[in-house]
Design an enzyme around this catalytic site. Structure first.
Site, short mmCIF file in Angstrom:
data_model
loop_
_atom_site.label_atom_id
_atom_site.label_comp_id
_atom_site.label_asym_id
_atom_site.label_seq_id
_atom_site.Cartn_x
_atom_site.Cartn_y
_atom_site.Cartn_z
N SER A 216 0.82 -1.20 0.00
CA SER A 216 0.00 0.00 0.00
C SER A 216 0.86 1.25 0.00
O SER A 216 2.06 1.20 0.26
CB SER A 216 -0.93 0.03 1.23
OG SER A 216 -1.81 -1.06 1.21
N SER A 254 -3.55 -3.79 -2.71
CA SER A 254 -2.88 -2.55 -2.34
C SER A 254 -3.89 -1.47 -2.00
O SER A 254 -4.89 -1.30 -2.69
CB SER A 254 -1.99 -2.08 -3.50
OG SER A 254 -1.14 -1.03 -3.09
N ASP A 256 -3.98 2.22 -2.08
CA ASP A 256 -3.23 3.38 -2.59
C ASP A 256 -4.13 4.60 -2.57
O ASP A 256 -5.13 4.67 -3.31
CB ASP A 256 -2.74 3.11 -4.01
CG ASP A 256 -1.89 1.85 -4.09
OD1 ASP A 256 -1.09 1.62 -3.16
OD2 ASP A 256 -2.04 1.10 -5.06
#
Length: 326
Positions: A216, A254, A256
């Protein structure tokens, strides 16, 4: 053991725009950063606080979600109202709720009339190097980060919320950078913890993959440009795009996110004016992510797992072989 150095100090220049005096998010007037680091035995975690002046009155802001596999506390109200009304804090995944509660206590202590506040707290998973289930962050850690916030150059690498993070096959952490524009400043701070192949100035620098949880990235963009919330959303999306410049693979697991805010409450930009802020944002994010790596130290943590710092000489050798550096 190499000495941590910022990527620009290694002779690697990202982009063409000039950085601010500190090349940091704190180049934006009225923006301060404080950090608390927890690093002992099986614990490698912490708190990073971005504290802008004027937040109690609300500052124009926006959130961009690159991949929503995360726990960004407070994001829906930022989307709805187009502003932040608290500092922005970063920490490890399972500590995010304790940090939000401690931030709320800190804010209520300073405003006895408040009955509704929207704490904004982001996270990445530092469980590869830290015993994340222990949730070691206390209110004292959070309050220390907030109380120590200053306009000096923030520490980078294995500090604060980046103490236990890894990125692109290497030890990573906190990174920061800035760019100067004719009309103001763009500053960025990142908590890097994502997968992919490290790429510097377009040159891949492969590493052995880390068997690490997380994947991340949290990006905070600050500016004093007169942007409204919608325009800040466009800036925030460019910040997420910039992860690709250093080799992110935007993995399915992830989280993000980019948060962009301005300390300037008087909108005055047209969309045609955004070309320079977009460029300043992508350059700053790229350099901040590289700083998060080159400023990190090799770390051994939970269950004896080790994340190695990227060798500076490896970066320089690859760039010279590619003809990027003389």
């Amino acid at each position: 053991m190499q000495t941590p150095r910022r990527v620009r100090d290694l002779g690697v220049t990202v982009g063409t725009l000039a950085p601010g005096p500190l090349n940091a998010i704190t180049d934006v007037p009225g923006v301060r950063v404080g950090q608390t680091t927890v690093s002992s035995g099986d614990l490698h975690t912490g708190v990073t606080a971005i504290v802008p002046d004027g937040y109690p009155a609300g500052l124009p802001a926006a959130v961009a979600v690159g991949n929503g596999y995360g726990k960004l506390v407070g994001s829906t109200q930022v989307d709805e109202l187009g502003m932040i009304e608290t500092p922005v804090l970063l920490t490890g995944t399972l500590s995010v709720f304790r940090v939000a509660d401690a931030l709320l206590t800190w804010l209520l202590d300073r405003d006895p009339r408040a009955t509704s506040l929207n704490p904004v707290v982001g996270e990445t998973n530092d469980g590869h190097l830290s015993d994340i289930r222990r949730r070691p962050i206390t209110p004292e850690h959070v309050h220390a980060a907030l109380d120590s916030a200053s306009a000096e150059l923030p520490l980078e690498g294995c500090v604060g919320a980046g103490t236990g993070t890894t990125a692109l096959g290497f030890k990573a952490g906190i990174g920061t950078a800035s760019r100067t524009l004719d009309s103001g400043m763009i500053g960025v701070l990142v908590q890097a913890n994502f997968s992919g192949t490290l790429t510097v100035l377009g040159t891949p620098i492969p590493a052995q993959p880390l068997d690490a949880d997380g994947n991340s990235c949290m990006i905070v963009v600050a500016t004093d440009l007169p942007l409204d919330a919608r325009q800040l959303g466009r800036v925030a999306r460019r910040a997420v795009f910039a992860m690709g410049r250093v080799g992110s693979d935007y993995a399915p697991g992830s989280g993000d996110y980019a948060i962009a805010f301005t300390t300037n409450r008087t909108p005055g930009f047209t969309d045609r004016d955004l070309r320079a802020p977009f460029r300043a944002t992508t350059e700053s994010v790229e350099e901040a992510l590289l700083n998060s790596l080159t400023m990190a130290r090799t770390t051994t943590g939970f269950h004896g797992r080790t994340a190695h710092a990227v060798p500076h000489d490896l970066i320089l050798t690859r760039l010279r072989s590619a003809g990027v550096l003389a």
